[in-house]
Design a protein around this motif. Structure first.
Motif, PDB file in Angstrom:
ATOM      1  N   ASP A 349      57.918  51.663  36.102  1.00 50.22           N
ATOM      2  CA  ASP A 349      57.133  51.857  35.179  1.00 50.22           C
ATOM      3  C   ASP A 349      56.343  50.848  34.236  1.00 50.22           C
ATOM      4  O   ASP A 349      55.210  50.929  33.913  1.00 50.22           O
ATOM      5  N   THR A 350      56.841  49.672  34.647  1.00 48.96           N
ATOM      6  CA  THR A 350      56.210  48.401  34.033  1.00 48.96           C
ATOM      7  C   THR A 350      54.979  47.951  34.847  1.00 48.96           C
ATOM      8  O   THR A 350      54.135  47.395  34.357  1.00 48.96           O
ATOM      9  N   ARG A 351      54.794  48.511  36.096  1.00 51.92           N
ATOM     10  CA  ARG A 351      53.897  48.148  36.969  1.00 51.92           C
ATOM     11  C   ARG A 351      52.178  48.846  36.557  1.00 51.92           C
ATOM     12  O   ARG A 351      51.449  48.380  37.213  1.00 51.92           O
ATOM     13  N   ALA A 352      52.367  49.914  35.915  1.00 51.16           N
ATOM     14  CA  ALA A 352      51.208  50.539  35.613  1.00 51.16           C
ATOM     15  C   ALA A 352      50.720  50.381  34.236  1.00 51.16           C
ATOM     16  O   ALA A 352      51.338  50.001  33.437  1.00 51.16           O
ATOM     17  N   ARG A 353      49.495  50.480  33.976  1.00 47.88           N
ATOM     18  CA  ARG A 353      48.837  50.577  32.768  1.00 47.88           C
ATOM     19  C   ARG A 353      47.937  51.798  32.542  1.00 47.88           C
ATOM     20  O   ARG A 353      47.635  52.476  33.775  1.00 47.88           O
ATOM     21  N   PRO A 354      47.491  52.304  31.452  1.00 49.17           N
ATOM     22  CA  PRO A 354      46.718  53.532  31.340  1.00 49.17           C
ATOM     23  C   PRO A 354      45.621  53.456  32.402  1.00 49.17           C
ATOM     24  O   PRO A 354      44.670  52.609  31.989  1.00 49.17           O
ATOM     25  N   GLY A 355      45.664  54.392  33.136  1.00 48.47           N
ATOM     26  CA  GLY A 355      44.443  54.632  34.260  1.00 48.47           C
ATOM     27  C   GLY A 355      44.249  53.643  35.378  1.00 48.47           C
ATOM     28  O   GLY A 355      43.250  53.601  35.967  1.00 48.47           O
ATOM     29  N   LYS A 356      45.357  52.593  35.489  1.00 54.40           N
ATOM     30  CA  LYS A 356      45.335  51.834  36.476  1.00 54.40           C
ATOM     31  C   LYS A 356      46.955  51.453  36.941  1.00 54.40           C
ATOM     32  O   LYS A 356      47.909  51.470  36.259  1.00 54.40           O
ATOM     33  N   ARG A 357      46.974  51.508  38.240  1.00 54.85           N
ATOM     34  CA  ARG A 357      48.261  51.030  38.905  1.00 54.85           C
ATOM     35  C   ARG A 357      48.044  50.717  40.195  1.00 54.85           C
ATOM     36  O   ARG A 357      47.054  50.763  40.937  1.00 54.85           O
ATOM     37  N   PRO A 358      49.094  49.618  40.857  1.00 54.17           N
ATOM     38  CA  PRO A 358      48.718  49.152  42.213  1.00 54.17           C
ATOM     39  C   PRO A 358      49.398  49.993  43.260  1.00 54.17           C
ATOM     40  O   PRO A 358      50.293  50.600  43.197  1.00 54.17           O
ATOM     41  N   VAL A 359      48.545  49.759  44.343  1.00 58.09           N
ATOM     42  CA  VAL A 359      49.283  50.761  45.470  1.00 58.09           C
ATOM     43  C   VAL A 359      48.896  49.406  46.745  1.00 58.09           C
ATOM     44  O   VAL A 359      47.941  48.980  46.891  1.00 58.09           O
ATOM     45  N   SER A 360      49.922  49.355  47.507  1.00 58.83           N
ATOM     46  CA  SER A 360      50.069  48.387  48.679  1.00 58.83           C
ATOM     47  C   SER A 360      50.103  48.861  49.919  1.00 58.83           C
ATOM     48  O   SER A 360      51.165  49.730  50.002  1.00 58.83           O
ATOM     49  N   ALA A 361      49.451  48.670  51.017  1.00 56.99           N
ATOM     50  CA  ALA A 361      49.650  49.051  52.384  1.00 56.99           C
ATOM     51  C   ALA A 361      49.313  48.208  53.301  1.00 56.99           C
ATOM     52  O   ALA A 361      48.372  47.642  53.509  1.00 56.99           O
ATOM     53  N   TYR A 362      50.619  48.148  54.554  1.00 56.82           N
ATOM     54  CA  TYR A 362      50.346  47.280  55.373  1.00 56.82           C
ATOM     55  C   TYR A 362      49.993  48.255  56.741  1.00 56.82           C
ATOM     56  O   TYR A 362      50.539  49.294  56.693  1.00 56.82           O
ATOM     57  N   ALA A 363      48.935  47.712  57.555  1.00 64.47           N
ATOM     58  CA  ALA A 363      48.847  48.351  58.796  1.00 64.47           C
ATOM     59  C   ALA A 363      49.293  47.269  59.980  1.00 64.47           C
ATOM     60  O   ALA A 363      49.164  46.376  59.702  1.00 64.47           O
ATOM     61  N   HIS A 364      49.996  48.158  60.884  1.00 60.87           N
ATOM     62  CA  HIS A 364      50.163  47.079  62.133  1.00 60.87           C
ATOM     63  C   HIS A 364      49.126  47.177  63.039  1.00 60.87           C
ATOM     64  O   HIS A 364      48.409  48.082  63.303  1.00 60.87           O
ATOM     65  N   VAL A 365      48.451  45.860  63.293  1.00 53.93           N
ATOM     66  CA  VAL A 365      47.446  45.705  64.075  1.00 53.93           C
ATOM     67  C   VAL A 365      47.652  44.697  65.274  1.00 53.93           C
ATOM     68  O   VAL A 365      48.629  44.078  65.203  1.00 53.93           O
ATOM     69  N   PRO A 366      46.877  44.375  66.233  1.00 47.52           N
ATOM     70  CA  PRO A 366      47.086  43.460  67.368  1.00 47.52           C
ATOM     71  C   PRO A 366      47.216  41.917  66.762  1.00 47.52           C
ATOM     72  O   PRO A 366      46.468  41.835  65.717  1.00 47.52           O
ATOM     73  N   HIS A 367      47.734  41.402  67.580  1.00 44.34           N
ATOM     74  CA  HIS A 367      47.797  39.984  66.881  1.00 44.34           C
ATOM     75  C   HIS A 367      46.640  39.013  66.800  1.00 44.34           C
ATOM     76  O   HIS A 367      45.482  39.137  67.722  1.00 44.34           O
ATOM     77  N   GLY A 368      46.320  38.645  65.579  1.00 42.81           N
ATOM     78  CA  GLY A 368      44.990  37.839  65.394  1.00 42.81           C
ATOM     79  C   GLY A 368      43.868  38.751  65.022  1.00 42.81           C
ATOM     80  O   GLY A 368      42.821  38.450  65.056  1.00 42.81           O
ATOM     81  N   ASP A 369      44.092  40.178  64.915  1.00 41.31           N
ATOM     82  CA  ASP A 369      43.066  40.922  64.619  1.00 41.31           C
ATOM     83  C   ASP A 369      42.189  40.610  63.289  1.00 41.31           C
ATOM     84  O   ASP A 369      42.752  40.246  62.382  1.00 41.31           O
ATOM     85  N   ASP A 370      40.727  40.679  63.421  1.00 38.27           N
ATOM     86  CA  ASP A 370      40.213  40.155  62.155  1.00 38.27           C
ATOM     87  C   ASP A 370      39.265  41.225  61.565  1.00 38.27           C
ATOM     88  O   ASP A 370      38.398  41.181  60.845  1.00 38.27           O
ATOM     89  N   ARG A 371      39.657  42.714  61.849  1.00 39.04           N
ATOM     90  CA  ARG A 371      39.191  43.607  61.181  1.00 39.04           C
ATOM     91  C   ARG A 371      39.326  43.848  59.675  1.00 39.04           C
ATOM     92  O   ARG A 371      40.477  43.611  59.386  1.00 39.04           O
ATOM     93  N   ASP A 372      38.514  44.029  58.975  1.00 41.58           N
ATOM     94  CA  ASP A 372      38.602  44.435  57.545  1.00 41.58           C
ATOM     95  C   ASP A 372      39.368  45.659  57.486  1.00 41.58           C
ATOM     96  O   ASP A 372      38.874  46.717  57.952  1.00 41.58           O
ATOM     97  N   PRO A 373      40.804  45.898  56.988  1.00 38.39           N
ATOM     98  CA  PRO A 373      41.317  47.010  56.948  1.00 38.39           C
ATOM     99  C   PRO A 373      41.206  47.979  55.892  1.00 38.39           C
ATOM    100  O   PRO A 373      41.789  49.127  56.010  1.00 38.39           O
ATOM    101  N   VAL A 374      40.149  47.806  55.127  1.00 38.61           N
ATOM    102  CA  VAL A 374      40.157  48.651  53.793  1.00 38.61           C
ATOM    103  C   VAL A 374      39.926  49.986  54.463  1.00 38.61           C
ATOM    104  O   VAL A 374      40.701  51.216  54.037  1.00 38.61           O
ATOM    105  N   ASP A 375      38.854  50.312  55.095  1.00 39.53           N
ATOM    106  CA  ASP A 375      38.342  51.627  55.568  1.00 39.53           C
ATOM    107  C   ASP A 375      39.529  52.416  56.245  1.00 39.53           C
ATOM    108  O   ASP A 375      39.583  53.625  56.091  1.00 39.53           O
ATOM    109  N   PHE A 376      40.119  51.863  57.340  1.00 37.32           N
ATOM    110  CA  PHE A 376      40.937  52.724  58.104  1.00 37.32           C
ATOM    111  C   PHE A 376      42.475  52.950  57.607  1.00 37.32           C
ATOM    112  O   PHE A 376      42.971  53.897  57.721  1.00 37.32           O
ATOM    113  N   VAL A 377      42.982  51.780  56.565  1.00 33.36           N
ATOM    114  CA  VAL A 377      43.828  52.294  55.951  1.00 33.36           C
ATOM    115  C   VAL A 377      43.794  53.308  54.808  1.00 33.36           C
ATOM    116  O   VAL A 377      44.603  54.294  54.647  1.00 33.36           O
TER     117      VAL A 377
END
Length: 499
Positions: A349-377
């Motif tokens: 519960d120390t990681r959140a603030r009112p109306g704000k909290r972090p979320v992190s996500a890894y996607a497995h992609v091909p070696h050296g992939d240069d795509r921006d992952p925001v949309d597909f994640v």
């Protein structure tokens, strides 16, 4: 002026583990770090200009709770709280369904219905022998087991769940997907024997020592290790990139917490051609692309129990996980890759603030992939959490190629610092009796490119440090690593603290 006894290049978890071990043996230790902050894969920082912090790499630490190095180092006594989520890992499926690995094995088996007895037969013996299994897996393949049941339990289950047999081991989609999500931590073709070992090792820990989240972020682990090094006379030089061994001030021994590419960059012109050719055959695996989200509220999962999990695997059913991971390993960029998601505020519960909290996500992609992952994640998350996109305040994507720029050990975005195949997990970076020792006098490798490989367990650094103590300083008794005044030796070791 005489140089230090030991110079360490890199302050990831293995470099720090080596530093702790060597400083506690009474040696003068200097650690060099190219970044302005130590920690490597254990860094935590604010990304969006507020008090909410994100773990830049590792966020959940099953091996930090289980490994031999950290058991003795005793993070809890040093003020690092490893928070145990009631649900270690979870796996959503279409139609609002989900499979949940509770800390309580009985609860997990009850929820798996038809597969409850199968899950129990798989996990219960592993839990009963958990310490022996972890120690065997993290020994680097160069020590006899303390628990002789461990190799037989691991081998049989790795064969059953790391080969084509795995496709028919469970009757329900839930159980099959739950284990497949853990196997995908091997980051490679599925099924495979290496992934079978990963699923056995990591899978049972949810019901044993857990899949914990450090309160305040992963950096707390690095800070505790750095504080111990400093307390025993070690020093740090941050913001200094080492490009050649000659820059290390005549240290009697050098440990490189770098990948194979880093070793070649620092010492390649001095290494024998035959060794360089062997290193050239070192294989890298698929990459990881990461997205850090700042969100306004908890993730709106279709299955609400997912909000209690420390780690959520987004990959669909077993067949889908196997297909996407295998295609990714072959270099195919799939539209819906496997994603590992952590919502740390669900546990801490120390990681959140009112109306704000972090979320992190890894996607497995091909070696050296240069795509921006925001949309597909984001789309991958929304498949199982409709409306997630509406909660996103800000997002930062890091492609596999950018991951290497952030940390040169992650070649092509390979956060495992080398393909985690069954053979290369033991014979890394190349086949030799002492994998930490290089042909150069006094120069050692101590990174995840050495056994036992990737993960925040500290064992690569610890085992490399023991080799240095033995070969360079004639010290054969491992130093005690517990907090001062509570120094219990590791199981299987004996003798007094070396000073």
């Amino acid at each position: 002026m005489n140089g230090p006894d030991v110079a360490i290049v890199g302050t990831g978890p293995n470099g720090l583990a080596a530093g702790v071990t060597l400083a506690r043996a009474g040696l003068g230790v200097v650690l060099h770090e190219a970044a302005d902050r130590l920690g490597g894969g254990l860094r935590t920082t604010s990304l969006f200009g507020d008090e909410v912090v994100h773990d830049i790499c590792s966020a959940v630490h099953p091996m930090a709770a289980a490994s031999r190095f950290f058991r003795e180092f005793d993070l809890a006594v040093r003020g690092v709280e490893l928070i145990q989520p009631e649900i270690g890992y979870a796996h959503p499926l279409d139609g609002g369904r989900a499979a949940l690995a509770h800390r309580d094995l009985d609860v997990t088996c009850d929820l798996l219905g038809l597969d409850g007895k199968r899950w129990r037969r798989l996990m219960e013996p592993l839990v009963a022998h958990s310490t022996g299994i972890v120690d065997l897996a993290l020994s680097g393949g160069r020590a006899l087991p303390d628990d002789w049941a461990a190799p037989f339990l691991m081998a049989g289950r790795a064969l059953a769940h790391g080969t084509a047999l795995a496709r028919g081991r469970f009757a329900t989609e839930e159980a099959g997907a739950l284990l497949a999500g853990v196997a995908a931590h091997g980051i490679g073709r599925l099924p495979s024997l290496a992934a079978g070992v990963v699923s056995v090792l990591l899978g049972h820990l949810a019901h044993s020592t857990g899949w914990p989240v450090p309160r305040g972020g992963s950096v707390r682990i690095a800070e505790a290790m750095a504080a111990d090094i400093t307390a025993h006379g070690g020093t740090f030089q941050l913001g200094r990139t080492i490009t050649d061994l000659s820059e290390l001030g005549g240290a009697r021994a050098v440990l490189l917490d770098t990948g194979v590419k880093g070793l070649l960059g620092i010492a390649g012109d001095r290494l024998p051609p035959g060794y360089v050719r062997r290193l050239a055959r070192y294989r890298y695996g698929p990459g990881a692309a990461k997205v850090d989200f700042l969100v306004s509220e908890a993730i709106p999962w279709a299955h609400p129990e997912l909000g209690r999990a420390g780690t959520v695997h987004l990959g669909g059913n077993q067949a889908e996980v196997y297909r996407t991971e295998s295609l990714t390993a072959r270099g195919v960029a799939v539209d819906e890759p496997f994603v590992l998601l952590v919502d740390p505020a669900a546990v801490d519960d120390t990681r959140a603030r009112p109306g704000k909290r972090p979320v992190s996500a890894y996607a497995h992609v091909p070696h050296g992939d240069d795509r921006d992952p925001v949309d597909f994640v984001r789309a991958r998350i929304e498949r199982f959490a409709p409306g997630f996109g509406d909660t996103v305040l800000e997002a930062r994507g890091m492609s596999a190629r950018q991951f290497e720029a952030y940390n040169p050990n992650y070649v092509g975005g390979d956060i495992a610092s080398g393909a985690a195949t069954l053979v290369q997990s033991i014979l890394r970076p190349t086949a030799q009796l002492d994998p930490y020792r290089t042909p150069l006098p006094g120069v050692y490798l101590c990174s995840a490119a050495t056994p036992p490989g990737p993960g925040v367990h500290g064992m690569s650094g610890y085992l490399a440090a023991l080799s240095v103590l033995r070969r360079e300083f004639g010290i054969t008794t491992p130093p005690r690593l517990g907090p001062d005044g509570n120094d219990a030796p590791l199981p299987g070791t004996a003798g007094s603290r070396c000073r």
